[in-house]
Write an enzyme that holds these catalytic residues in place. Structure first.
Site, PDB file in Angstrom:
ATOM      1  N   ASP A 249      18.195  33.896 -14.612  1.00 24.61           N
ATOM      2  CA  ASP A 249      17.519  32.835 -13.877  1.00 24.61           C
ATOM      3  C   ASP A 249      16.115  32.632 -14.422  1.00 24.61           C
ATOM      4  OD1 ASP A 249      15.421  34.295 -11.795  1.00 24.61           O
ATOM      5  OD2 ASP A 249      17.151  35.545 -12.232  1.00 24.61           O
ATOM      6  N   SER A 250      15.665  31.387 -14.439  1.00 29.51           N
ATOM      7  CA  SER A 250      14.308  31.025 -14.858  1.00 29.51           C
ATOM      8  C   SER A 250      14.024  31.547 -16.268  1.00 29.51           C
ATOM      9  CB  SER A 250      13.301  31.546 -13.838  1.00 29.51           C
ATOM     10  OG  SER A 250      12.018  31.001 -14.061  1.00 29.51           O
ATOM     11  N   ALA A 251      13.016  32.409 -16.406  1.00 25.02           N
ATOM     12  CA  ALA A 251      12.723  32.977 -17.724  1.00 25.02           C
ATOM     13  C   ALA A 251      13.917  33.746 -18.264  1.00 25.02           C
ATOM     14  CB  ALA A 251      11.498  33.891 -17.631  1.00 25.02           C
ATOM     15  N   HIS A 508      13.485  25.751  -7.278  1.00 26.04           N
ATOM     16  CA  HIS A 508      13.698  26.629  -8.424  1.00 26.04           C
ATOM     17  C   HIS A 508      14.498  27.869  -8.018  1.00 26.04           C
ATOM     18  CE1 HIS A 508      12.834  28.147 -12.389  1.00 26.04           C
ATOM     19  NE2 HIS A 508      12.193  29.202 -11.938  1.00 26.04           N
TER      20      HIS A 508
END
Length: 883
Positions: A249-251, A508
């Site tokens: 997830d994300s980074a 997010h």
């Protein structure tokens, strides 16, 4: 106050109270105005969770980076129903991953872009921390353990019992590349393991700014190699790549995608697929949603700032000319771009002559025209030229910002704006994978995003880039400056099969909010995807049939028990939905087909369930997708109840209309917002910044004293070309310290480099590998000298008595064991109070889920009772009529 459970509670409690009252007020206004539009934040639980998470992140950026890292990397005990087995990926696997990256970069790029091949291999721990995770119910404790393994710990025995679970999810957590850990994400990963009925392998990679790019990428690749080619000391058997799925997830999602491109380029067998949850793929913030969705996302508008400390920012006190401002230099670089890290020979000669004449500063339009002409004439900074020069005589100029007004003088950035990488590295394809030369020839990708998150546009863009590489080419400048990327455009032309889903009203990383219908649908769909690509990879169809009837409770399958019932978002057999609400759009080689999903919400739930069992081929008209090889992309939107509908055509999505020349460049609006936020931070923490500078000087003096004492006590390094058999060198097996702890004080054959081996390297200024002015850098230096020396050390000196006494009184040190390493790498143990803030969060989430489950169960009982009463009345009427 640092980030702790107490400070978080103090900060968040007013937010909870305020949200409670504002939520009711907002819903009352909607009711009064007759607004029947349903939003995700109409759910009080989601509204509270959204504001709690956003408040926690705001608390984090008001504190130092180290404080936030320590809190989110504090060990949190696993729940009783989960089997969690910590392991340490050895240095041998890390070295194999390093060799792969060294070959990928090549000597020139390693020197001028990365800053060397050694510094990012330096680490404090003797390997890389990771965890095997699954549900205890999946383990058969009756399975016999080999006799030679009987002395293993319970956790190690669980690793052996997990072997029968073939499916493996390699999970890479998010956190902006600088915070978060396996502890912040463990409950989510446990949920994934339960859903896929397999095991997860979570990697606690090193974080920036102490370990910036490419350190996290190096660790993710090491974890994958550890799975498919385990060293002799590993307890698990080699895992087939066809049984592995990347997830992040994300980074972490971006790291997964970047690692896949490196493995593809180097010919390493790829996993069967990848799940990318809100991946952060453009660190230049060049797409519109980064400015448009700030009110509906948990990410701070000004980005991830931090209270000044000796560690971060690189410049605690702003430079005299400011962190940003009108440009004082002419070209290069051109507006919107960071300077090249490898100058052309004419420019180098010009700089070497000390050409300090003042140039007339041009407008942005004039600069762009002049640069365009220079490129055509070959008189520009082309990094691909083969020539020799002295890099020490040259430094990149500050990046210029692309302004909205072409007649304006561009701003230039004089401070590092992202924690993960330097300004000059932001446009590198392994930093911002949106700039990859090709995203083709990758395994199937399941990509999800929230419609309200700031990263929405870049996620949608990269999903379409992977599926339709010809329609979304890479910016020409990237290909001109990177040999490998230019080759990849021609080498990897097979479109990657992509399933993109964008969730209404979600922010997010929507999987954080596990109690929402959207998250439940996402977990279920991710699990179906993982099981499909690992259990049936030869079917040809890249994705399972994820078009299900309405989202179900994880504890009560209400639809199966009461198929005719009506609920929000689930029409009964007597209800109709808006026309074309459930029409599937599937793209095949760029052709958009619209197919009725058998019924258009005019059927019962049972009929919908039957329709959902049809294959993708059956749902596509004229047989255009009967050849699975022609399948390219699924594109869905998902409402707040977990029901899908078709995504609008590509030509109606603004983010997909942006020219390639505008992708991955530094633009005015996001930079100005960051600059204003940083100015506020500089003003608020001015005294703290000045103290941080003084603290750096004190720590640097300590490091110098440590080195001097070590050399006096016999520290010797093996320099290149020296003979290790010389009498003054001791063999590694004999090189032991006489310190109190006999376990430490050895030269490790698999540890290649240490902080004293980087004289000719130029790592980013934040990297602790070469720093001497932070406590963490000091701990790393001390460990490499006295405890875990690399092979470049000929001796392990004895700790000086006065230093041992000093260490005994230092809370960050210890005279008998290695000092604690950076919180960006090593987990912290909880304090005396066993309750930690992360655990509190998970308890609250579990509580909310149980409450909703109770409500659902009560509803079911009520429906059953009412149905029973109606049945009794009908039976009584029949009896009366017969009489």
């Amino acid at each position: 106050m640092p980030v702790t459970t107490l400070s978080a509670a103090v900060h968040i409690t007013p937010v909870v109270i305020h949200t409670f009252f504002s939520h009711g007020k907002r819903k009352a206004i909607k009711y009064k105005e007759g607004n029947e539009e349903e939003e995700s934040r109409d759910d009080i639980f989601f509204d509270q969770a959204f504001n709690i998470v956003r408040a926690f992140i705001e608390l984090g950026i008001r504190n130092t980076v180290e404080s936030l890292q320590a809190f989110t990397n504090t060990h949190v005990p696993a729940p009783y129903w989960a089997a969690v087995s910590p392991v340490r990926i050895p240095l041998s696997s890390c070295n194999a991953a390093a060799d792969l990256l060294i070959e990928w970069f090549g000597p020139e790029e390693l020197k001028h872009v990365v800053g060397g091949e050694r510094w990012w291999q330096v680490r404090g721990l003797d390997g890389l921390d990771a965890e095997w995770i699954t549900q205890k119910e999946y383990l058969d404790h009756g399975d016999p353990i080999p006799e030679d393994k009987n002395k293993l710990s319970k956790e190690d025995k669980d690793i052996l019992r997990m072997e029968k679970l073939e499916t493996v999810m390699l999970y890479v957590h998010g956190g902006g590349y600088f915070w978060g850990s396996v502890n912040t994400h463990r409950y989510q990963i446990i949920r994934f393991a339960r859903k896929i009925k397999g095991r997860a392998f979570a990697v606690n990679y090193r974080k920036a700014p102490q370990y910036p790019w490419p350190c996290p990428l190096h660790d993710v690749i090491a974890a994958y190699l550890y799975l498919i080619d385990p060293p002799p000391t590993a307890l698990h058997k080699p895992v087939s790549p066809s049984k592995i799925v990347f997830a992040g997830d994300s980074a972490g999602g971006s790291l997964c995608l970047t690692a896949l491109t490196v493995l593809r380029d180097m010919g390493v067998p790829l996993p069967s697929g990848a799940v990318l949850i809100s991946p952060w793929v453009d660190l230049t913030h060049s797409l519109p949603s980064v400015m448009q969705n700030t009110e509906t996302d948990i990410i701070p508008p000004q980005g991830f700032l931090a209270k000044p400390s000796p560690l971060w920012p690189v410049d605690p006190v702003p430079p005299k000319e400011g962190r940003a401002g009108p440009t004082t230099t002419d070209r290069p670089p051109e507006p919107g771009h960071a300077d090249t890290l490898k100058p052309s020979e004419p420019r180098l000669e010009k700089d070497a002559k000390g050409d300090t004449r003042k140039h007339k500063l041009h407008s942005q339009e004039e600069m762009l025209q002049e640069n365009s002409t220079s490129h055509e004439n070959g008189d520009s900074s082309k990094p691909g030229q083969d020539q020799e020069y002295d890099i020490d005589h040259w430094e990149p100029k500050p990046p210029k910002v692309l302004m909205n007004d072409s007649d304006a003088t561009p701003l230039e950035l004089r401070s590092q704006i992202q924690v993960y990488a330097t300004n000059e590295q932001l446009t590198h394809p392994l930093v911002s994978p949106i700039l990859q030369g090709s995203l083709g020839n990758l395994p199937p990708l399941y990509i999800i995003a929230g419609d309200g998150e700031v990263l929405r546009d870049e996620i949608m863009y990269i999903a379409h880039r992977a599926a339709f590489p010809q329609d979304y080419p890479t910016r020409a400048g990237v290909l001109r400056d990177a040999r490998r990327q230019k080759e990849n455009v021609e080498k990897f032309t097979t479109p990657t099969k992509v399933h993109l889903q964008v969730f209404d009203g979600m922010c997010h990383v929507l999987t954080v909010f596990t109690f929402t219908e959207s998250a439940k649908y996402a977990y279920r769909s991710i699990a179906e995807f993982v099981k499909h690509v690992t259990n049936d990879p030869a079917s040809g169809q890249p994705f399972p049939d994820v078009h299900r009837h309405p989202s179900r409770s994880s504890t009560h399958d209400l639809d199966e028990q009461y198929p005719g019932r009506s609920k929000k978002g689930v029409p009964s057999k007597h209800q109709k939905a808006p026309e074309n609400q459930e029409v599937e759009r599937v793209e095949h080689n760029g052709i958009l087909d619209e197919v009725s999903d058998v019924v258009m919400f005019t059927a019962s739930v049972d009929e919908l369930a039957a329709a959902a069992t049809s294959t993708a081929e059956e749902r596509v008209i004229a047989g255009k997708a009967k050849d699975d090889a022609a399948f390219v992309m699924l594109r869905d939107r998902v409402n707040i109840y977990g029901r899908i509908r078709p995504m609008e055509p590509r030509e109606e999505i603004p983010a997909l209309q942006i020219k390639a020349s505008q992708i991955g460049i530094i633009k005015e609006d996001p930079c100005t917002r960051w600059w204003k936020g940083q100015q506020e931070w500089d003003k608020r923490f001015m005294k703290k910044a000045e103290r941080a500078v003084k603290e750096r000087a004190k720590i640097k003096a300590k490091a110098q004293r440590l080195l001097e004492n070590a050399r006096k006590q016999g520290l010797l390094l093996v320099r290149e070309g020296e003979d290790r058999q010389h009498p003054r060198f001791r063999d590694a097996s004999e090189a032991r310290s006489t310190s109190a702890n006999p376990v430490d004080g050895t030269i490790q054959e698999d540890r290649r480099w240490g902080p004293l081996d980087l004289d000719d390297e130029n790592p980013p200024l934040s990297a602790i590998a070469k720093r001497r002015d932070t406590l963490e850098a000091l701990a790393l230096l001390k460990k490499s000298i006295y405890h875990s020396a690399p092979v470049t050390h000929a001796t392990v000196p004895k700790l000086k008595p006065s230093d041992a006494v000093r260490a005994a009184f230092d809370p960050h040190d210890d005279p008998t064991r290695p000092p604690k390493q950076s919180v960006s790498e090593q987990q912290r143990k909880a304090n005396i109070i066993p309750m930690h803030g992360l655990r509190i969060w998970n308890v609250l989430v579990s509580y909310f889920m149980k409450e909703k489950a109770k409500q659902a169960a009560a509803y079911v009982r009520g429906v059953g009772e009412r149905a029973g009463e109606r049945a009794g009345v009908i039976e009584e009427q029949k009896s009366t009529a017969s009489r």
